[in-house]
Enzyme design. Sequence first.
Site, PDB file in Angstrom:
ATOM      1  N   SER A 120       0.838  -1.202   0.000  1.00  0.00           N
ATOM      2  CA  SER A 120       0.000   0.000   0.000  1.00  0.00           C
ATOM      3  C   SER A 120       0.868   1.245   0.000  1.00  0.00           C
ATOM      4  O   SER A 120       1.972   1.249   0.562  1.00  0.00           O
ATOM      5  CB  SER A 120      -0.868  -0.018   1.259  1.00  0.00           C
ATOM      6  OG  SER A 120      -1.443   1.246   1.495  1.00  0.00           O
TER       7      SER A 120
ATOM      8  N   TYR B 159      -2.339  -1.650  10.713  1.00  0.00           N
ATOM      9  CA  TYR B 159      -2.520  -2.072   9.315  1.00  0.00           C
ATOM     10  C   TYR B 159      -1.302  -1.649   8.499  1.00  0.00           C
ATOM     11  O   TYR B 159      -0.659  -2.471   7.822  1.00  0.00           O
ATOM     12  CB  TYR B 159      -3.796  -1.466   8.715  1.00  0.00           C
ATOM     13  CG  TYR B 159      -3.854  -1.622   7.212  1.00  0.00           C
ATOM     14  CD1 TYR B 159      -4.175  -2.854   6.647  1.00  0.00           C
ATOM     15  CD2 TYR B 159      -3.541  -0.561   6.354  1.00  0.00           C
ATOM     16  CE1 TYR B 159      -4.193  -3.020   5.263  1.00  0.00           C
ATOM     17  CE2 TYR B 159      -3.562  -0.718   4.980  1.00  0.00           C
ATOM     18  CZ  TYR B 159      -3.885  -1.942   4.438  1.00  0.00           C
ATOM     19  OH  TYR B 159      -3.886  -2.110   3.072  1.00  0.00           O
TER      20      TYR B 159
ATOM     21  N   LYS C  37       1.909  -3.948   6.728  1.00  0.00           N
ATOM     22  CA  LYS C  37       2.338  -3.940   5.313  1.00  0.00           C
ATOM     23  C   LYS C  37       3.832  -3.677   5.224  1.00  0.00           C
ATOM     24  O   LYS C  37       4.557  -4.295   4.438  1.00  0.00           O
ATOM     25  CB  LYS C  37       1.569  -2.862   4.525  1.00  0.00           C
ATOM     26  CG  LYS C  37       0.099  -3.174   4.325  1.00  0.00           C
ATOM     27  CD  LYS C  37      -0.091  -4.340   3.368  1.00  0.00           C
ATOM     28  CE  LYS C  37      -1.540  -4.751   3.237  1.00  0.00           C
ATOM     29  NZ  LYS C  37      -1.719  -6.043   2.578  1.00  0.00           N
TER      30      LYS C  37
END
Length: 350
Positions: A127, A152, A156
């Site tokens: 992302s 989150y 990543k």
Amino acid sequence: MQKSKILVTGGAGYIGSHTSLMLLEEGYEVVVLDNLINGSQEALRRVEHITGRPLTFIKGDIRDRACLDQLFSEHDIDAVIHFAGLKAVGESVGQPLAYYDTNLGGSLALCRAMQAAGVFRLVFSSSATVYGPDAPVPYHESMPRGGTSNPYGTSKSMVEKTLEDLSHSDERWSIVLLRYFNPIGAHPSGRLGEDPQGVPNNLLPYIAQVAVGRRPSLKVFGDDYATEDGTCVRDYLHVMDLAEGHVSALGRLSLPGTHVYNLGTGQGLSVLQMVEAFERISERPIPYQFAPRREGDLAAFWADPHKAQQELGWLARRGLDDMISDTWRWQRQNPHGYRTEINTTSHGAS
Ligand code: NAD
Ligand code: UD1
């Protein structure tokens, strides 16, 4: 000519289902592994119906090593596209263990099983959030990963680093990290799209549900950012372009090492520009009120997409009107997502 077999983890989700469709259209065989926590088997039935080709669906968890071992022993997998994971930023703050367990632990289990099976070709869903709050725009792959403000984003970043270390440790690994900007849109048939459970976190699904009458109005988070109209600016790209990016990335898996690419358009659009475009295309009013800034939001970011163009030959081809008219067709035809009862003639995902 029969192309190779691809394992798509999380293939019953939003981006995974569109990518599975494109892989089938390109002649690949597809095995989807998904625990259906946020995916839909109906999406896979529709993928089969649209393409006229079957895929193999396995309901299972990426953290379940026995399930992975069995999958790799039964299928001659050439490469893995790894979408499976949890993705709600706000939720990740309250449930860090769940996010690290699924996103990091799940990726580790998958890589271990791949290694044991002798499969060393992997495309990972990363992302733009890994650039962190201090990176100058446009974001370029040569910039370091920045600090992340939620589990989150951190998960990543940790998976990216783990995969880099893995490919340094063993030159049989070939890994592509794809950093998505803001995927929106739907398959042009209107039969496949984004189907968030509960209240949508992301802007476009929220706007679409206002347009179709499921929600009364949109809250625009912040009107005092240092942008042209005071609202946040993002790089929205069509999910079909994103799916094409994954097919292009498979072609890069002949090179050892880890290769990172931004997948974005290179163009930023504000929240109000998105609202206006949706009103114009849907011919429906989108009532909105300004609300306080959402914690963790950055004012503006977009991609430098040139590396993907030069090395993958990939370019986002679809414009804003395509993104919005496809979103609107999906939402209008499926006001309650995959739970909407319409013509679902199916070959039956197995
Ligand atoms: P999604 O939630 O629609 O799809 C993820 C799929 O993974 C779901 O079908 C879910 O059921 C499955 N899944 C979750 N945990 C699993 C597990 N433990 N085992 C097996 N399957 C599991 O999300 P999406 O929007 O399609 O995103 C796909 C990937 O891309 C995710 O990794 C996400 O973090 C990443 N990503 C998405 C965006 C975005 O805006 N949608 C942006 C950047 C990165
Ligand atoms: C969010 C995630 C990001 C993730 C990306 C793709 C956060 C803080 N960031 O990005 O990590 O990679 O989704 O899944 O959640 N907006 C409104 N009203 C709404 C919803 C959104 O005004 O009801 C605004 C937001 O403030 C933002 C813009 O719309 O400015 C886009 O929001 P969103 O679609 O959630 O994407 P990002 O925040 O860019």
